[in-house]
Design an enzyme around this catalytic site. Structure first.
Site, PDB file in Angstrom:
ATOM      1  N   GLU A 127       0.883  -1.170   0.000  1.00  0.00           N
ATOM      2  CA  GLU A 127       0.000   0.000   0.000  1.00  0.00           C
ATOM      3  C   GLU A 127       0.917   1.214   0.000  1.00  0.00           C
ATOM      4  OE1 GLU A 127      -3.198  -0.028  -0.301  1.00  0.00           O
ATOM      5  OE2 GLU A 127      -3.587  -2.164  -0.027  1.00  0.00           O
ATOM      6  N   CYS A 182      -1.613   9.336   2.193  1.00  0.00           N
ATOM      7  CA  CYS A 182      -1.346   8.812   0.848  1.00  0.00           C
ATOM      8  C   CYS A 182      -2.500   9.120  -0.117  1.00  0.00           C
ATOM      9  CB  CYS A 182      -1.094   7.306   0.901  1.00  0.00           C
ATOM     10  SG  CYS A 182      -2.387   6.386   1.763  1.00  0.00           S
TER      11      CYS A 182
END
Length: 485
Positions: free
Chosen positions: A253, A287
Site C-alpha cells: 500500500e 497517501c
C-alpha cells in the site's frame, strides 16, 4: 507520559524486554520536541526470535475454533473504547495528529476490529467436480502461517491494526515492525491492547528497529510467507524485489498523487470544502490526499478565490488544542523537504497564492498555481500542506492530466451529473475514486489499494481472506484409479 516509558520495549514471545542492539531509537513529540521514550533497537537475532516464536504459536492458533479466536477481537475493541482518551492523547503526542485526526483514526481502528471479528468465520472451503470417476475434490482455505507487517508513521495505530487484526483473525501469527518515528502508536501500544485482550503469547510480536541495524532480515527470514507493507513507493519497490527473490507474497500500500477534479457543473462551495479537507487533513501526510486539484477553467477564478479564503482560516499550531486544524509534520527533515519543494517550484515560475512558512516542524499551508505542464511537482507525492491548483479545458484534458502521474491510489470527481462523474471516474487509472466527495476514505469491507506505483494487491473485506490465507487442494479417490503402468 509515563505510559510511553512503559511501552518502550520490544515485545517478543509474550515478553517485554529491551532490544540488544548497540543504539537507541529516540521517540520525540514532533510539536514540542520533548523526548517521549528511547528504545534500544532489536537486532537481526531478535527478529529471528520473534519469527520463531510466531511460527511455534501459530500451529495451535490455527487449530483454535474460529468462534474462540473472535473473542480476542471483541475484547480488544472494548479495551480501545475504554481507553479512547488515553490513546488519542498518545496519537497527538507521538505523531502530532490533531484531536480531530486522532478521533478519525480511532473510529476507523474500531471499525476494522469489528470486521476482524467477522473475518474469523469468513474462510469457506469448496467441493469441486472432477473429470475422474469416483474422485472428490476438496479445496481448503488455510492460514498462510506467519505474516510480517511494516506500518507507516501517518496513521500508525490504524494501519498496524488494519493488517495485524485480519491476519490474526484468519489463524496466522504476526511480527510487526512499526515506523521508527511512531514505535508506540504503531507497535507496542497495539501489542499491549492484544496482550490485555488475551491473545496467546507469541502470536503477535513487535520489533522496534531499523534497516541500519537489521538490513533486510525482516523480509528475507524463511518463516514469514506474506509481507504487508505500507509506506513510500521507493521503499515499496525494494520490499517487492526482496520478497520476490525469497518467494514471499508482498502486499504493498504505497504513495499517491491523487487528483480531485472539479467539472464545470460542480457545486463550487461544496467542492472547495471537499478539496480543503482532502488536501490538509493530518497536515497533508496522507497517501490518499488530493495532491492536485484540477478545476475547469470556467470555474477557476471563483474556485481559487474561495479555496484560498478557506485555507486562510485553517489554524496551524498545537495539535492538542481542539481548535487546531494543522499540526506539525512528523520530523524536521519532512518540514524542510516540503518547504524547499515550495521554494523551488515558485523559483521555477509557479505562482504562490499562499506561501507557507516554517516554524519548528509546523508548516503553514501553501497554495500554488500557474505551473509549466512538465513541472516536476505535478508528478510527485507531497507529504505536507501544499495544494496545487491546475486549470483544464473540458473533460478530455481533465482525464489526461489526472492520469499523467506514476501513481494511481485515490481521486474524486465533482459534478452535478453523477453518471457523468462515473464515466470520467472509469477512465482514471486509479484503485479508488469518489464522486462528489473527498479523496480520503477507507472502509472495512471495500477493496482498498492502488494501481501503477501506488501498490500491489488489495486489503479489507474479502481481499483480507485472499491475502492472509492460501488454498489447498485435497482429493479423495472413492473408487480405484487406473494407472497406465
Amino acid at each position: 507520559m509515563s505510559h510511553f516509558t512503559d511501552l518502550a520495549h520490544q515485545y517478543i514471545d509474550g515478553e517485554w524486554k529491551p532490544g540488544s542492539g548497540s543504539w537507541d531509537i529516540i521517540d520525540f513529540n514532533p510539536y514540542t520536541g520533548e523526548k517521549l521514550a528511547s528504545i534500544t533497537v532489536a537486532t537481526a537475532g531478535e527478529v529471528d526470535r520473534a519469527y520463531r516464536a510466531a511460527e511455534r504459536a501459530q500451529t495451535e492458533w490455527a487449530e483454535t475454533n474460529p468462534y474462540a479466536r473472535r473473542l480476542v477481537f471483541e475484547r480488544a475493541l472494548r479495551i480501545i473504547e475504554d481507553r479512547e482518551e488515553e490513546i488519542a492523547e498518545t496519537i497527538v503526542a507521538e505523531l502530532g495528529g490533531t484531536r480531530l485526526k486522532a478521533a478519525f483514526e480511532l473510529h476507523l481502528a474500531k471499525e476494522f476490529l469489528r470486521e476482524a471479528v467477522h473475518l474469523a468465520l469468513r474462510p469457506e472451503g469448496r467441493i469441486l467436480p472432477s473429470p475422474v470417476d469416483g474422485k472428490e475434490n476438496r479445496v481448503y482455505r488455510v492460514p498462510v502461517g506467519v505474516v510480517g507487517v511494516i506500518s507507516p508513521f501517518n496513521f500508525p495505530f490504524l494501519l498496524s491494526i488494519k493488517s495485524v487484526a485480519p491476519a490474526l483473525a484468519l489463524g496466522n501469527a504476526v511480527v510487526l515492525k512499526p515506523h521508527q518515528n511512531t514505535p508506540i502508536c504503531g507497535g507496542t501500544l497495539v501489542a499491549k491492547v492484544f496482550e490485555e485482550a488475551g491473545l496467546p503469547a507469541g502470536l503477535l510480536n513487535v520489533v522496534v528497529t531499523d534497516i541500519a541495524e537489521i538490513g533486510d532480515a525482516l523480509l528475507t527470514h524463511p518463516v514469514p510467507k506474506v509481507i504487508s507493507f505500507t509506506g513510500s513507493d521507493k521503499v515499496g519497490r525494494h520490499v517487492a524485489t526482496v520478497c520476490a527473490q525469497n518467494f514471499k507474497h508482498a502486499v504493498l500500500e504505497l504513495g499517491g498523487n491523487s487528483a480531485l477534479i472539479v467539472l464545470d457543473d460542480a457545486d463550487v462551495d461544496y467542492a472547495v470544502d471537499a478539496a480543503v479537507f482532502s488536501r490538509f487533513v493530518h497536515q497533508g501526510q496522507v497517501c490518499m490526499a488530493a495532491n492536485r486539484i484540477l478545476v475547469d477553467r470556467s470555474l477557476e477564478e471563483e474556485f481559487t478565490e474561495k479555496f484560498v479564503a478557506k485555507v486562510k482560516t485553517l489554524r496551524v499550531g498545537d495539535p492538542a488544542d481542539p481548535a487546531t486544524h494543522i499540526g506539525p509534520l512528523i520530523n524536521s527533515q519532512q518540514a524542510e523537504a516540503v518547504s524547499s519543494l515550495v521554494d523551488q517550484t515558485v523559483a521555477a515560475g509557479a505562482t504562490a497564492l499562499l506561501h507557507g512558512t516554517v516554524e519548528g516542524n509546523l508548516v503553514s499551508p501553501s497554495v500554488l498555481t500557474g505551473f509549466a505542464p512538465d513541472a516536476p511537482i505535478l508528478g510527485q507525492e507531497i507529504f505536507g500542506p501544499v495544494a496545487l491548483i491546475v486549470p483544464f479545458d473540458g473533460e478530455e484534458e481533465a482525464v489526461r492530466i489526472a492520469n499523467d502521474t506514476p501513481y494511481g491510489l485515490s481521486g474524486a470527481v465533482h459534478t452535478a451529473d453523477v453518471e457523468r462523474g462515473v464515466r470520467i471516474a472509469k477512465r482514471i487509472h486509479t484503485g479508488m475514486i469518489h464522486i462528489n466527495d473527498g479523496t480520503v476514505h477507507d472502509e472495512p469491507i471495500v477493496p482498498f489499494g492502488g494501481e501503477k506505483h501506488s501498490g500491489i494487491g488489495r486489503l479489507n473485506g474479502d481481499a483480507m481472506v485472499d491475502v492472509f490465507t492460501t488454498q489447498k487442494w485435497i482429493s479423495i479417490q472413492h473408487g480405484r484409479s487406473r494407472f497406465p503402468f
